[in-house]
Design an enzyme around this catalytic site. Structure first.
Site, PDB file in Angstrom:
ATOM      1  N   HIS A 501     -12.068   6.433  -2.927  1.00 10.39           N
ATOM      2  CA  HIS A 501     -11.585   6.883  -1.620  1.00 10.39           C
ATOM      3  C   HIS A 501     -11.938   5.854  -0.545  1.00 10.39           C
ATOM      4  O   HIS A 501     -11.078   5.376   0.195  1.00 10.39           O
ATOM      5  CB  HIS A 501     -12.205   8.244  -1.290  1.00 10.39           C
ATOM      6  CG  HIS A 501     -11.826   8.783   0.054  1.00 10.39           C
ATOM      7  ND1 HIS A 501     -10.892   9.777   0.223  1.00 10.39           N
ATOM      8  CD2 HIS A 501     -12.246   8.460   1.305  1.00 10.39           C
ATOM      9  CE1 HIS A 501     -10.753  10.041   1.511  1.00 10.39           C
ATOM     10  NE2 HIS A 501     -11.569   9.249   2.197  1.00 10.39           N
ATOM     11  N   GLU A 502     -13.218   5.506  -0.487  1.00  4.02           N
ATOM     12  CA  GLU A 502     -13.648   4.555   0.544  1.00  4.02           C
ATOM     13  C   GLU A 502     -13.022   3.187   0.296  1.00  4.02           C
ATOM     14  O   GLU A 502     -12.703   2.463   1.236  1.00  4.02           O
ATOM     15  CB  GLU A 502     -15.178   4.458   0.589  1.00  4.02           C
ATOM     16  CG  GLU A 502     -15.874   5.761   0.991  1.00  4.02           C
ATOM     17  CD  GLU A 502     -15.297   6.421   2.227  1.00  4.02           C
ATOM     18  OE1 GLU A 502     -14.816   5.696   3.126  1.00  4.02           O
ATOM     19  OE2 GLU A 502     -15.305   7.664   2.301  1.00  4.02           O
ATOM     20  N   HIS A 505      -9.679   3.123   1.863  1.00  4.21           N
ATOM     21  CA  HIS A 505      -9.781   2.776   3.294  1.00  4.21           C
ATOM     22  C   HIS A 505     -10.024   1.268   3.436  1.00  4.21           C
ATOM     23  O   HIS A 505      -9.475   0.613   4.315  1.00  4.21           O
ATOM     24  CB  HIS A 505     -10.976   3.492   3.932  1.00  4.21           C
ATOM     25  CG  HIS A 505     -10.763   4.941   4.236  1.00  4.21           C
ATOM     26  ND1 HIS A 505      -9.684   5.406   4.941  1.00  4.21           N
ATOM     27  CD2 HIS A 505     -11.534   6.035   3.973  1.00  4.21           C
ATOM     28  CE1 HIS A 505      -9.793   6.734   5.090  1.00  4.21           C
ATOM     29  NE2 HIS A 505     -10.909   7.134   4.507  1.00  4.21           N
ATOM     30  N   HIS A 508      -6.978  -0.665   3.159  1.00 10.51           N
ATOM     31  CA  HIS A 508      -6.175  -0.495   4.372  1.00 10.51           C
ATOM     32  C   HIS A 508      -6.605  -1.534   5.421  1.00 10.51           C
ATOM     33  O   HIS A 508      -5.785  -2.056   6.170  1.00 10.51           O
ATOM     34  CB  HIS A 508      -6.384   0.930   4.902  1.00 10.51           C
ATOM     35  CG  HIS A 508      -5.330   1.433   5.832  1.00 10.51           C
ATOM     36  ND1 HIS A 508      -5.460   2.631   6.492  1.00 10.51           N
ATOM     37  CD2 HIS A 508      -4.138   0.922   6.232  1.00 10.51           C
ATOM     38  CE1 HIS A 508      -4.392   2.825   7.252  1.00 10.51           C
ATOM     39  NE2 HIS A 508      -3.578   1.805   7.108  1.00 10.51           N
TER      40      HIS A 508
HETATM   41 ZN    ZN Z   1     -11.666   9.062   4.236  1.00 13.06          ZN
END
Ligand code: ZN
Length: 718
Positions: A501-502, A505, A508
């Protein structure tokens, strides 16, 4: 600027050129005492830059005003980024004191930026004429975004209202800082020390190892029997899952869920109330009835109604799912010889759920975790980024860092050029706040200011190449329990999802490909920002990824197919429990931020309890995000009236991942290329609905999310 002033900053490493590889912060040179003077100098430099834009004789143009505004404040941004990262990941009483001291002045500075009337007048003039300026789509987006930032920060307010607004924002900055520090205090000061076999009963080896390591980290290395359970998720959750000592589970649960609710100087009850009261006033000054109305204007959802519609879609289905799970738990309790009327308390749920998981699905964490070694899972994440986007990660142990646990990587794109620096800080420690997050030390952009412009004002030497592009420096923080010395760190499936998940990010930030800094990376609308992160979690369930990277840490055997099949079958079990807890927290967030009374409820805890009762939160399903320690809502304002955004983004990510499913390949090159272009690289340069539609060819549908959560059966419509 006087010479004396300049001289006093000459030896402040925060204000000097950083002649380090890739311009990384030379962390070892920074002392807490450097920050306040660096902030003062950087704020002054920023004010000088803003005045130069606002006071120039030339008529406003996109470049001399909007692009110039995007170029300025970089020194302040640099100091703030270092400071935020240190206070989050490696804080100290001295840094916390600076944090309290500077919260007000920094908020006051932000007010002075967005309430600069001459500057806003130029931006407003351009905004009025925006369709006639011949701007590129990204330039138009930057102008609209910048204009919105000014308006929503009070630029249109007049006289006394503007002064009051500034005071409200400064007080909010002070209180949100205090709120976060209070939670950290309660987390750092609690420890459950286990010494005897009786106290450790039920805990598998990996929990004992992690608890022993936590004891060492907390200075109990000489106490050979000591094991410590802290309130870090990666210790408290396994403890609540495996400990057979119900009394100790209850004690730990109560400590976990009462953070911020203890009488004394770290009590958050009045802090949260004061924040709510000020937010209500902030919203009212903008002409909105509630804080939720104000906050939602800057979200994809747009209105409370849209959020409510989504939460209502999920809540009754999640209640039904949790009821089915309760029946399974109850059956397991009866099998175990407990009376049919035995009550499941919040500190019992995970233990019985684990028993059901083992009985029904033959999956237990102790069998699974040896296949999920942290360093292998990091490689898996890098490998997925390579197969999808062509990225390569090279470890750079020589780069300057702030803690020995942090690892730095140089990231190269498909053409072999260095396109970013990635720092990963994976382990829990008392100086780090709880949770997991991505942050940045520098955003990707191609709008770098000219060195001369900065030097001429403040006397601070910050030289950068004119017109150069900057590569991003992106961080991931996790709070995994470190394995014992000599033993690897093993992750649960939950931890693996958090890691990915991290990292989503992080991608991104790393893949960002925009011109303007304001539009770079994760600086998108809050209910869009969880799309790239949650999207990346999907690859943790791909057999192709797991067969390659999930290898037993002792034998190096890949995870067996039949264990993988059991894991896949068990995936949806207990999703009702997780969804109910999450959705209840999101509903309480919306409830408390949609109040329109001037005074918040006198007793927030009572308000919360009433809300949960009204919603029908089942007994036994306790919340670990209670208002008194809900950092998403009160350690800053980004997720206030915004805890729903994970669910909102899940609608997007479930539907987006289906594009790979439809292509028949989780690494389909064409889908990956579109995903990179429209989602991971576009930052805030595209309107989010347009970005999603450009990737998917249509708007998002809610069914894939409901199906993924097991809230509707395959083939059933919703
Ligand atoms: Zn998040």
């Amino acid at each position: 600027m006087t010479d004396t002033f300049t001289a006093s900053h000459a030896d402040n490493p925060l204000l000097q050129d950083w002649n380090t590889p890739h311009g990384l912060p030379p962390f070892s040179l920074f002392q807490p005492a450097h920050f306040a003077p660096a902030f003062e100098a950087a704020m002054q430099a920023h004010r000088d830059e803003l005045d130069a834009i606002a006071q120039q004789a030339d008529a406003p143009s996109f470049d001399n005003t909007v692009a110039a505004f995007d170029r300025c404040g970089r020194l302040l941004g640099r100091v703030e980024a270092v400071f935020r990262n240190l206070t989050s990941s490696q804080t100290s009483p001295a840094l916390q004191a600076v944090q309290r001291e500077m919260a007000g002045p920094l908020a006051a500075h932000a007010n002075s930026v967005y309430m600069n009337a001459a500057l806003f007048a130029r931006i407003d003039t351009l905004h009025e004429a925006r369709t006639t300026l011949g701007l590129t789509p990204e330039q138009l987006r930057l102008l609209e975004r910048t204009h919105f930032d000014f308006v929503s920060s009070g630029a249109r307010l007049k006289g006394a209202d503007q002064a009051r607004y500034a005071a409200v924002m400064e007080e909010l900055a002070r209180l949100t800082t205090l709120f976060g520090q209070n939670v950290l205090h309660d987390e750092a000061s609690y420890q459950l020390v286990l010494r005897t076999e009786d106290e450790l009963a039920g805990l598998p080896g990996f929990v004992r190892d992690a608890a022993r390591q936590a004891a060492v980290d907390r200075g109990l290395q000489d106490d050979a029997q000591a094991h410590v359970i802290t309130l870090s998720r990666s210790l408290i959750v396994p403890f609540l899952t495996f400990s057979t000592r119900r009394d100790l589970r209850e004690q730990a649960w109560r400590a976990w869920t009462s953070r911020g609710e203890h009488l004394g100087e770290h009590d958050n009850r009045e802090v949260a109330r004061a924040i709510l009261k000020l937010r209500r006033e902030q919203a009212r000054l903008h002409g909105y009835a509630s804080y939720a109305d104000y906050a939602l204007v800057d979200r994809m959802a747009g209105t409370q109604q849209a959020v409510k519609q989504l939460l209502d879609e999920v809540w009754p289905r999640a209640l039904a799912a949790v009821e089915r799970e309760r029946q399974m738990l109850r059956a397991a309790m009866v099998d175990a010889g407990q009376g049919a009327d035995a009550v499941i308390e919040p500190w019992d749920w995970r233990v019985w759920a684990e028993k059901v998981r083992v009985q029904r699905y033959a999956v237990d964490d102790a069998e699974v975790k040896p296949y999920f070694r942290l360093d292998r899972m990091v490689e898996a994440a890098f490998d997925c980024a390579g197969r999808l986007f062509g990225l390569q990660f090279a470890h750079r142990p020589d780069l300057p860092l702030y803690h020995p646990d942090v690892k730095a990587y140089e990231v190269r794109n498909a053409s072999g050029q260095v396109c970013g620096i990635f720092l990963q800080d994976n382990f829990a420690r008392p100086t780090k706040r709880s949770g997991a997050w991505m942050s940045s030390l520098r955003w990707q952009n191609r709008n770098v200011p000219q060195g001369a412009a900065l030097q001429s004002h403040s006397g601070v030497a910050l030289t950068v190449q004119a017109g150069a592009a900057e590569i991003p420096v992106i961080l991931n923080n996790n709070n995994f329990a470190k394995g014992a010395p000599g033993a690897p760190t093993l992750l649960s499936m939950d931890d693996v999802r958090t890691l990915f998940h991290e990292f989503g990010h992080g991608l991104h930030g790393l893949l960002s490909n925009v011109t303007y800094e304001r539009l770079s990376g994760t600086q998108v609308l809050r209910d869009f920002v969880e799309l790239p992160s949650q999207m990346f979690e999907h690859w943790t369930s791909e057999p192709a990824v797991l067969k390659q990277h999930a290898r037993h840490w002792q034998t190096d055997e890949p995870i067996p197919d039949e264990l993988l099949a059991r894991i896949q079958r068990a995936r949806r079990f207990n999703q009702g429990y997780e969804t109910v807890r999450y959705t209840a927290s999101a509903l309480v967030d919306m409830a408390v931020h949609s109040l329109t009374d001037d005074e918040p409820p006198a007793d927030l805890c009572a308000f919360e309890a009433q809300e949960l009762q009204r919603l029908g939160l089942p007994h036994g399903v306790g919340l670990n995000h209670r208002l008194v320690h809900f950092q998403h809502l009160f350690s800053g304002s980004g997720y206030a009236a915004g805890y729903y955004v994970y669910l909102w983004a899940e609608v997007l990510d479930a539907d987006a991942f289906d594009a790979f499913v439809e292509a028949g390949d989780p690494f389909d090159a064409q889908v990956a290329q579109a995903l990179q272009r429209f989602i991971y690289a576009s930052g805030n340069s595209l309107e989010p609905r347009e970005a999603f539609a450009a990737f998917r060819g249509r708007a998002a549908r809610v069914e894939p999310m409901l199906r993924k959560k097991g809230l509707i059966e395959d083939g059933q419509a919703a």
